[in-house]
Design a protein around this motif. Structure first.
Motif, PDB file in Angstrom:
ATOM      1  N   LYS A 187      31.054  29.792  32.437  1.00 16.08           N
ATOM      2  CA  LYS A 187      31.685  30.740  33.365  1.00 16.08           C
ATOM      3  C   LYS A 187      32.243  31.945  32.611  1.00 16.08           C
ATOM      4  O   LYS A 187      31.994  33.101  32.970  1.00 16.08           O
ATOM      5  N   SER A 188      32.998  31.672  31.550  1.00  8.23           N
ATOM      6  CA  SER A 188      33.543  32.786  30.766  1.00  8.23           C
ATOM      7  C   SER A 188      32.415  33.595  30.149  1.00  8.23           C
ATOM      8  O   SER A 188      32.461  34.826  30.119  1.00  8.23           O
ATOM      9  N   THR A 189      31.422  32.899  29.662  1.00  5.56           N
ATOM     10  CA  THR A 189      30.316  33.591  28.998  1.00  5.56           C
ATOM     11  C   THR A 189      29.654  34.584  29.941  1.00  5.56           C
ATOM     12  O   THR A 189      29.383  35.727  29.563  1.00  5.56           O
ATOM     13  N   PHE A 209      37.670  38.639  36.747  1.00  2.08           N
ATOM     14  CA  PHE A 209      38.835  37.807  36.446  1.00  2.08           C
ATOM     15  C   PHE A 209      38.344  36.520  35.809  1.00  2.08           C
ATOM     16  O   PHE A 209      37.514  35.821  36.380  1.00  2.08           O
ATOM     17  N   ASP A 210      38.873  36.182  34.633  1.00  2.00           N
ATOM     18  CA  ASP A 210      38.508  34.908  34.003  1.00  2.00           C
ATOM     19  C   ASP A 210      39.701  33.964  34.057  1.00  2.00           C
ATOM     20  O   ASP A 210      40.618  34.062  33.251  1.00  2.00           O
ATOM     21  N   GLU A 211      39.682  33.058  34.991  1.00  2.00           N
ATOM     22  CA  GLU A 211      40.761  32.081  35.195  1.00  2.00           C
ATOM     23  C   GLU A 211      42.136  32.727  35.117  1.00  2.00           C
ATOM     24  O   GLU A 211      42.952  32.365  34.275  1.00  2.00           O
ATOM     25  N   PRO A 212      42.415  33.671  36.006  1.00  6.34           N
ATOM     26  CA  PRO A 212      43.657  34.446  35.888  1.00  6.34           C
ATOM     27  C   PRO A 212      44.923  33.626  36.139  1.00  6.34           C
ATOM     28  O   PRO A 212      46.003  34.070  35.760  1.00  6.34           O
TER      29      PRO A 212
HETATM   30 MG   LIG Z   1      36.375  29.926  30.297  1.00  5.99          MG
END
Ligand SMILES: [Mg+2]
Ligand SMILES: Nc1ncnc2c1ncn2[C@@H]1O[C@H](COP(=O)(O)OP(=O)(O)OP(=O)(O)O)[C@@H](O)[C@H]1O
Lengths: 363, 247
Positions: free
Chosen positions: B44-46, B164-167
């Motif tokens: 997901k982050s990638t 947004f990455d896991e805000p």
């Molecule tokens: Mg991540």
């Protein structure tokens, strides 16, 4: 609230807890450790007494002739008589106001730069201008000022100029070396590592000799660089290698997220380095930076071995006056005092900066 | 312009020998809100970091607005202007005040004049209801406040897309809603958003589409109702039931 009819359980008044009083003798000589400490303390006090006696009670502050200093007390009158020589070296006496002006200008610039709020490109430009003015003041040759060659410069202005310029010039170099050492490009990384490790592997005295004596021989004929300039170059590269390692430590402590955030905001690389990376990296390493600055201030005194006339050399040459009986202790103590004031000032300032940083982090 | 806000075509990403994204394809249209979920390590982050090129993709094509991501640095600038990013760990600049955090990036990357930058910063700080903290340093704020400042800072660059990455993952539970509220308001304003989150309540009420990832693959995408209620793929069903159980 005091509800009517409430019952209160008052706490009984009590005497303060009893403290066992020890007789003084027992505190001072009670066991082996306190006895040892007491004896050592007494020994230290006793050994200081003659020094105080020498420095204050038997001291000569004002003498009509140097001969009065014969009887063994400290001869502070010597410092009075030689103050100009120690402070300004061989600088022409009629022009010494210029050296005084340089000292005052340096101090004023330092005072004006203390607040980190003012650290920006404008301040750098002001510093560059001020340094230019100082060099013109010292050297003359224009604006109606008599020309004074660098071989005649000496004393405190030389010490201060060497310290400020070597640290000031070393800093950007150190930043480049520290960034280079972390660069993903192998060529840049190897060059940085080589410079840092080579310079750190050499004693400063060796580097000064290379700069002062070997460099003129190595340069093509007709090329001359002023000896003071060469000495400054040696001090600068030396300071840069040490500062680079300190700054690298600060960079390592920096969270990768900071750089990612700056990149995501589209901040260009060098602006990111200047505004985001360096301020934080430097904040992380204030104590070792201070340490390096103090060491470098004191290292400037080593230039005496290549014949540059800093404050320590000037004091040494003052002591060679045969009219005065053995005044070298007084001369060195005076110089030591000035070094101490400078270095202690740096220490106090770094403490102040650290308190400021930590106040910001945990307001 | 007819192109999508974000378009991924068969994107591949390797970390050394590790295959982190496998032929990932996805398009996000303008004004769309997409929530990405999936187990830890699913990429997901990638995928989000490839979209604003904090990571380089190794295959396939990525378009952000009109621009294709590649080695052209001008395109990189254009993309970074287009897409704002909010991180799990806030990544505020700790040596700058809240105001400076929002104003300085505009000055540095856009050449905005200080006065205009500060005015802009004030407007966005007000929008996330944190203008009263403008002169504080990040270290003096709560997690929820920090994340709202981070949102304002990204908005100050006037992006068309927000990533947004896991805000809310680094926040104490009682602060999560203030950040989700700010994000909901942003969505109501029509912002294109791609959000990695496991906040299913947020996904249900705000997302137009949910993307489920597993082991570097985009397994399934669909409207939240479908994804949470009756996903087609058994992997999605399994994941959705575990987070429903833990929520
Ligand atoms: Mg991540
Ligand atoms: N810089 C890197 N180097 C090597 N492997 C990496 C790197 N970044 C991520 N990975 C690996 O790639 C995979 C996907 O990582 P990613 O961060 O995208 O997962 P994620 O879905 O965001 O997980 P999480 O929910 O834990 O944040 C993981 O297995 C991770 O270990």
């Amino acid at each position: 609230m005091n509800a009517p009819g409430a019952v209160y359980n008052y706490i009984e008044p009590q005497l303060p807890p009893h403290i066992a009083r020890k007789p003084l003798l027992k505190i001072v000589f009670g066991d082996f450790l306190s006895a040892t400490l007491t004896i050592v303390a007494i020994a230290i006090i006793l050994s200081i007494l003659p020094v105080l006696n020498w420095a204050l009670i038997n001291a000569h502050w004002n003498v009509a002739s140097p001969a009065e200093c014969q009887d063994g007390g400290a001869c502070w009158a010597f410092i009075r008589a030689k103050a100009r020589l120690i402070m300004f070296g061989l600088y022409p006496p009629g022009e010494q106001w210029r050296a005084v002006a340089v000292i005052l200008l340096i101090l004023a610039m330092i005072l004006a730069s203390l607040s980190p709020r003012l650290w920006n490109a404008k301040l750098l430009a002001v510093w560059a201008t001020a340094i230019g003015v100082m060099l013109i003041l010292m050297g003359g040759g224009i604006a109606g000022l008599r020309f004074v060659p660098t071989s005649k410069w000496g004393g405190l202005p030389v010490t201060l100029l060497l310290a400020v310029l070597s640290l000031g010039l070393a800093f950007p170099l150190a930043v480049l070396l520290a960034l280079g050492r972390r660069s993903p490009l192998p060529v840049i990384r190897s060059i940085s590592v080589a410079v840092i490790e080579l310079v750190r592997g050499l004693p400063l005295v060796g580097l000064l000799f290379v700069a002062a004596i070997l460099l003129p021989l190595l340069l093509p004929a007709g090329w001359t660089i002023d000896k003071l300039g060469r000495t400054l170059a040696a001090l600068t590269i030396f300071a840069a290698a040490y500062l680079a390692e300190v700054i690298r430590g600060g960079l390592q402590g920096l969270d990768d997220g900071q750089i990612e955030a700056a990149e995501a905001l589209g901040i260009p690389y060098w602006k990111m380095i200047w505004h985001i990376v360096l301020p934080q990296a430097i904040q992380n390493v204030i104590p070792p930076l201070t340490n390096t600055a103090i060491v470098m201030v004191k290292n400037t005194s080593l230039v005496l071995i290549v014949g540059v006339f800093d404050m320590l050399s000037a004091a040494r040459s003052a002591t060679t006056d045969p009219a005065w009986p053995a005044p070298s202790t007084e001369a060195y103590m005076f110089v030591a005092l000035i070094y101490f004031l400078i270095c202690f000032g740096i220490s106090l300032y770094s403490r102040h900066l650290e308190l400021k940083v930590s106040a910001r982090a945990h307001g | 312009m007819s192109r999508n806000a974000i378009e991924l075509q068969g994107v591949e990403k390797f970390y050394g020998g590790f295959h982190a994204l496998k032929r990932a394809s996805l398009s996000v249209s303008l004004g769309e809100r997409v929530v990405v979920c999936g187990p830890s390590g699913s990429g997901k982050s990638t995928i989000i970091r490839c979209i604003n090129r904090l990571e380089k993709h190794d295959g396939g094509r990525i378009f952000v607005g009109d621009v294709e991501l590649g080695d052209d640095l001008r395109n990189l600038d254009a993309v970074r202007r287009e897409a704002g990013m909010v991180f799990q760990q806030f990544n505020l600049f700790p040596h700058l005040t809240v105001m400076e955090n929002c104003a300085l990036p505009q000055i540095l990357s856009r050449g905005t004049r200080r006065k205009a930058a500060e005015e802009n910063a004030r407007a966005y700080l007000d929008r996330v209801h944190i203008l009263d903290q403008a002169e504080k340093y990040p270290g003096q704020l709560s997690g929820g406040q920090k994340q709202r400042v981070a949102i304002a800072r990204a908005l100050c660059m006037r992006p068309k897309i927000m990533l947004f990455d896991e805000p809310t993952s680094a926040l104490d539970p009682e602060m999560i809603h203030e950040v989700l509220d700010a994000m909901t308001e942003l969505a109501e304003g029509g912002m294109t958003m791609m959000v990695v989150t496991h906040e299913m309540g947020f996904a249900r009420s705000v997302a137009d589409r949910v993307v489920y990832m597993e082991a570097g693959e985009i397994v399934e995408t669909g409207p939240p109702k479908e994804m949470f209620g009756n996903a087609r793929d058994p992997r999605t069903q399994r994941f959705m039931s575990t987070i429903a159980a833990s929520a």
